[in-house]
Design an enzyme around this catalytic site. Structure first.
Site, PDB file in Angstrom:
ATOM      1  N   CYS A  10       0.821  -1.217   0.000  1.00 21.90           N
ATOM      2  CA  CYS A  10       0.000   0.000   0.000  1.00 21.90           C
ATOM      3  C   CYS A  10       0.863   1.280   0.000  1.00 21.90           C
ATOM      4  CB  CYS A  10      -0.976  -0.067   1.161  1.00 21.90           C
ATOM      5  SG  CYS A  10      -2.486   0.824   0.802  1.00 21.90           S
TER       6      CYS A  10
ATOM      7  N   HIS B 247      -3.454  -5.147   2.102  1.00 24.50           N
ATOM      8  CA  HIS B 247      -2.814  -5.290   3.423  1.00 24.50           C
ATOM      9  C   HIS B 247      -2.853  -6.732   3.935  1.00 24.50           C
ATOM     10  CE1 HIS B 247      -2.302  -1.056   4.797  1.00 24.50           C
ATOM     11  NE2 HIS B 247      -3.215  -0.830   3.869  1.00 24.50           N
TER      12      HIS B 247
ATOM     13  N   GLU C 212      -1.116  -8.086   6.127  1.00 19.80           N
ATOM     14  CA  GLU C 212      -0.818  -8.175   7.568  1.00 19.80           C
ATOM     15  C   GLU C 212      -2.074  -8.020   8.418  1.00 19.80           C
ATOM     16  OE1 GLU C 212      -0.473  -5.624   5.702  1.00 19.80           O
ATOM     17  OE2 GLU C 212      -0.908  -3.790   6.822  1.00 19.80           O
TER      18      GLU C 212
END
Ligand code: GLN
Length: 196
Positions: A79, A175, A177
């Site tokens: 990102c 994302h 994570e």
């Protein structure tokens, strides 16, 4: 054990560290040029690219980091991290020395925070495993030149490129994570870091 650094000024630092550990590697926060000597790879996290850019300059990390990446340090930009690494941003050449991935990217191009979305898809480079991709004020990749387009999704009747590889550099506009599992982190660690 492999050591993966996370650029630790702003954004999803803790979340990436957890996933790195889950994937069986050591995680280390990177803020200073000397931190670069203790890592086998680095993640530039999502967050706010303007803020991270400012901190990179303030901590005099911009040039040393760019140099390491050009010398082959494996790097994964997610990102905001992807924006820092792109050659063209919002129709202009990226002035940062990190901007070496041959793509055109546009910030916040899927809309505002309220337009954030999730998307389920199998991913060919993860053995077709079904994953959930999370997009938060994500940048949009408009075109890919001399690098590999790794993953497309269909969003609002349009094909969108959401992951790209250029030699030692991996880019995702979502994302990983923030979702359960660590398959993307394992992929990065297993495929980008060379074992001696
Ligand atoms: N819109 C942010 C930027 O331009 C990126 C958003 C994110 O990293 N989730 O930096």
């Amino acid at each position: 054990m492999k050591t993966v650094g996370v650029l630790a000024f702003q954004g999803s630092v803790i979340e990436h560290k957890k996933k790195i550990n889950e994937a069986g590697a050591d995680a280390r926060e990177v803020r200073h040029p000397e931190d670069l000597n203790a890592i086998d790879a680095i993640i530039l996290p999502g967050g706010e690219s303007t803020c991270i850019t400012r901190m990179l300059n303030e901590f005099q990390l911009m040039e040393p980091l760019a140099q390491k990446i050009q010398q082959g340090l494996p790097v994964w930009g997610t990102c905001a991290g992807a924006i820092l690494l792109s050659r063209n941003v919002d129709g202009q050449p990226n002035p940062l020395p990190l901007g070496i991935v041959d793509i055109d990217i546009e910030r916040n191009s899927y809309g505002s925070q309220l337009d954030s979305f999730q998307y389920q898809t199998p991913v060919s480079f993860l053995d077709n495993r079904q994953v959930n991709l999370i997009f938060i004020r994500a940048p949009r990749i408009h075109s890919v030149h001399t690098c590999e387009n790794l993953l497309n999704i269909e969003w609002k009747q349009q094909q969108e490129i959401v992951a790209v590889k250029q030699n030692n550099i991996f880019i995702t506009t979502f994302h990983p994570e923030l979702d359960s599992g660590c398959t993307f982190h394992r992929y990065f660690i297993d495929n980008y870091i060379k074992t001696p």
